[in-house]
Design an enzyme around this catalytic site. Structure first.
Site, PDB file in Angstrom:
ATOM      1  CE1 TYR B 137      -4.164   1.679   0.774  1.00  0.00           C
ATOM      2  CE2 TYR B 137      -3.203   2.432   2.842  1.00  0.00           C
ATOM      3  CZ  TYR B 137      -4.234   2.456   1.911  1.00  0.00           C
ATOM      4  OH  TYR B 137      -5.335   3.252   2.145  1.00  0.00           O
ATOM      5  CG  HIS B 142      -4.003   4.378  -3.391  1.00  0.00           C
ATOM      6  ND1 HIS B 142      -5.202   4.452  -4.077  1.00  0.00           N
ATOM      7  CD2 HIS B 142      -4.090   3.254  -2.619  1.00  0.00           C
ATOM      8  CE1 HIS B 142      -5.971   3.418  -3.723  1.00  0.00           C
ATOM      9  NE2 HIS B 142      -5.322   2.684  -2.850  1.00  0.00           N
ATOM     10  CD  GLU B 208      -6.757  -1.121  -5.485  1.00  0.00           C
ATOM     11  OE1 GLU B 208      -5.909  -1.984  -5.188  1.00  0.00           O
ATOM     12  OE2 GLU B 208      -7.391  -0.467  -4.627  1.00  0.00           O
ATOM     13  CE1 TYR B 253     -13.341  -0.234   6.031  1.00  0.00           C
ATOM     14  CE2 TYR B 253     -11.045  -0.596   6.601  1.00  0.00           C
ATOM     15  CZ  TYR B 253     -12.151   0.213   6.588  1.00  0.00           C
ATOM     16  OH  TYR B 253     -12.076   1.459   7.135  1.00  0.00           O
ATOM     17  CB  THR B 358      -3.726   1.919  -5.980  1.00  0.00           C
ATOM     18  OG1 THR B 358      -4.639   0.868  -5.707  1.00  0.00           O
ATOM     19  CG2 THR B 358      -4.225   2.763  -7.132  1.00  0.00           C
TER      20      THR B 358
END
Lengths: 429, 429
Positions: B137, B142, B208, B253, B358
């Site tokens: 990540y 992003h 993504e 999530y 991403t």
């Protein structure tokens, strides 16, 4: 086809103890290194390990459609791919070969010499190559305990929990079998009251008492598995210790979930107990507290009565029992987990492993992690030797044991026995 | 050993286009099904696919220590296990074989007949069996954009983000190569303002734009990889489309991270471009905004200048360019990711895949997901055909392209081309 291997009246000609986890009604599958340094697929009865590769070569599986090398492999993946009908035929046949009424192998010393091993002659290996490993979070008591500690009692259970068998992906490469010691991991943590994170050995190593199931090839990309077909694709179960570093977890987990706090190691029991062997121990699960979406509604009993225990043994002293819990406490069952996992079309393959999440029951003595047992260190546990523990210390050994039992038999998983070593120090060059 | 394959002045005797992604300086590795229905390992120059299994059988790799069947396999895992020295020897040799100064293969029509394929004669396969897949990540832009949308601008970036290359585990089994269409997933979502979740097709399918690297066997359980040794264990890179169902993600999530919102599919470009081929495109990464822990401090340039583009093509109309971004924007580089992943002793093996997360740049036209480009649907994108999109619709094709370029050459990744199909409907029995 009936599961003749389960016949509770069956006795074996092997000399085994009455209270073994592995009576002739169990017949689990595993992989081991033999005294000749050969890896083979085998089963276990009492304290005998049985080389299925040798049995097959000697013709004992005649009539069952098996490739010649199916048991001469490093993992059970291909055998598991053969499907439930084959597993059942093989297990029934093994029961016949070792039945006290059958003298073919019993009276053939040459054959016995290559088929039978004592436990000290073998070394257990990982039973499958795990393609993907998923960890669920299916104990309501565990999710509530953790939520109470890190948030508050009112919002302990998140709004999605009663609708979704919550799960996340874990690391396959660090799943090891019993008796592989684990180094305490290093990592980043944010100490209470600090403004910057620090680096060093984790101070909060924890176990999690879980069970895991192993699947066969189940579906293609895009195709969900209906909840009432899910059991067709489950080969068997092992005990699972999902090692956790709570201090690392707390600092790293937002917003994408636990990572280094979990992937340093998970330990499993080496013998896969088949779902056929567990059949007599089906039981009802907890009643749903919210109406389930239709893809999670199932018929029949899909839970299992499996008694689980966790012990801690400091170096050079005896074990202390820390927890007695049961697989049946789980709110979400395996069929629901597999239906949920694939409702979006995610493909499930032979050798995939899906763990239950920590199994905690309703009372404090049934909690499945040190975090809960010591209530994040606020109530340290006193051990038999007088020492106390908030978390696992260097050179402690954590032992998990599990079995099913009814009037006529006991079907067990053996144990997971794992020692925590101090942090890894690279060798000087 | 020098990377002679990279010589920018080298020309090939094959007839290839000047602006190809695959000049003789690229020499990527992939796996394909040939016109004879055989799976082989190969490379690509221009629009020719080259069967390395055939080349090896004909003796063209003489002098390089390779097993006879190393290229006659379904995946590159074993070749990748051979290590960087072998990769380099093979790539240098391939460059020599196809160099315009070398007439051995050029003038041997029998050999050419079995070695060379046109692209329409082959079908690309997954290049590796992915043991474990990790998604990082690592784009600050992003993470900030997503944080601003779902929390607020002030706390957009979580406190751990500038200290940790945040990552999480993903699903290996649903990684597919280009040109495999994907069904829109079904799942649970909690609509805005609703009090109970609903079930149905996701309404927020997103791409993504990521890059992923593929590792070789790197370390044993317990042993960290130092940041400045990490590149030794990286074989090469592919483009990576981490398909996401935003509405499913939002509901599922917390607290363990995305699961079904991601694991229905990820798509990769089929040719692995080696780190050796990318060597001329090294560049400095962003300056750290916080002091790094020592295990994350590196020397030299560890980022790469890779130009990336995302296009969307509705059925029967032309493509619209949605985003132009660059790998070099990432805050955390591959060496830091691999050092972090293993600081706790997590073992990394041949064929493991680690995606970047991403890739978004500083301006809105460089954002790498539809979520950001349309700002969660608040600013729908207008396409060339006049239609508009907040997310990806049924029968849309998403195309990702990427390449490096300097004065003397262009090294590209080809494309990922993926069509989104309507939800899967089981066949009636």
């Amino acid at each position: 086809m009936s599961i003749t291997a389960n016949d509770p009246s069956r006795k074996t000609w092997l000399d085994i103890s009455k209270d073994t986890d592995f009576p002739i009604q169990n017949i689990p599958f595993g992989v081991f290194l033999t005294r000749d340094d050969i890896i083979t697929i085998g089963t276990r009865i009492g304290d005998f390990a049985i080389d299925l590769g040798a049995l097959h070569q000697l013709g004992y599986f005649e009539g069952i459609p098996l490739t010649d090398d199916i048991f001469l492999q490093d993992t059970l993946n291909d055998f598991i791919s053969d499907g439930k009908k084959t597993w059942r035929l093989v297990r029934n046949r093994i029961a016949d070969i070792f039945d006290e009424k059958n003298e073919a192998l019993k009276n053939n010393q040459d054959h016995r010499n290559v088929v039978l091993f004592t436990l000290d002659e073998i070394e257990m290996q990982m039973p499958v190559q795990v393609g993907d490993y998923t960890d669920f979070y299916s104990s309501k008591e565990h999710a509530t305990n953790v939520g109470s500690m890190f948030r508050d009692k009112e919002t302990a259970l998140l709004p999605n929990w009663l609708h979704i068998p919550v799960g996340y992906h874990g690391r396959s490469s660090s799943i090891v079998t019993s008796h592989i010691p684990i180094h305490r991991p290093k990592g980043q943590t944010m100490p209470e009251g600090a403004s910057e994170p620090v680096f060093g050995p984790s101070k909060q190593i924890d176990f999690e008492m879980e069970m895991a199931f192993i699947t066969t090839d189940a579906n293609l990309l895009g195709e969900p598995i209906p909840v009432d077909e899910a059991e067709e694709y489950i080969f068997g179960m092992v005990m699972f210790n999902d090692w956790s570093a709570r201090d690392i977890q707390k600092w790293e987990y937002a917003p994408l979930g636990p990572f280094l706090a979990k992937n340093f190691a998970s330990s499993i029991s080496p013998w896969i107990v088949t779902m056929d062997a567990l059949e007599p121990f089906r039981t009802e699960g907890p009643k749903p507290e919210k109406e389930l979406m239709s893809y999670l509604q199932y018929t029949g009993d899909k839970s299992f009565d499996i008694k689980l225990e966790v012990y801690l043994k400091p170096e050079n002293t005896s074990e202390t029992l820390l927890s007695k819990t049961n697989y049946k406490y789980l709110y979400w069952n395996m069929s629901q987990q597999l239906a949920h996992h694939t409702i979006n079309g995610c493909p499930v393959n032979s050798g995939d492993m899906m763990a239950s999440g920590t199994i905690s029951g309703p009372t404090p003595d049934t909690y499945g992690s040190m975090l809960e047992l010591s209530w994040k260190g606020e109530k340290p546990l006193v051990l038999e030797d007088g020492s106390s523990r908030s978390f696992v210390e260097d050179n402690d050994t954590v032992i998990m044991r599990g079995h099913c039992e009814n009037e006529s038999m006991r079907i067990g998983f053996g144990e997971i026995n794992t020692k925590i070593l101090p942090v890894f120090e690279p060798k000087k060059k």
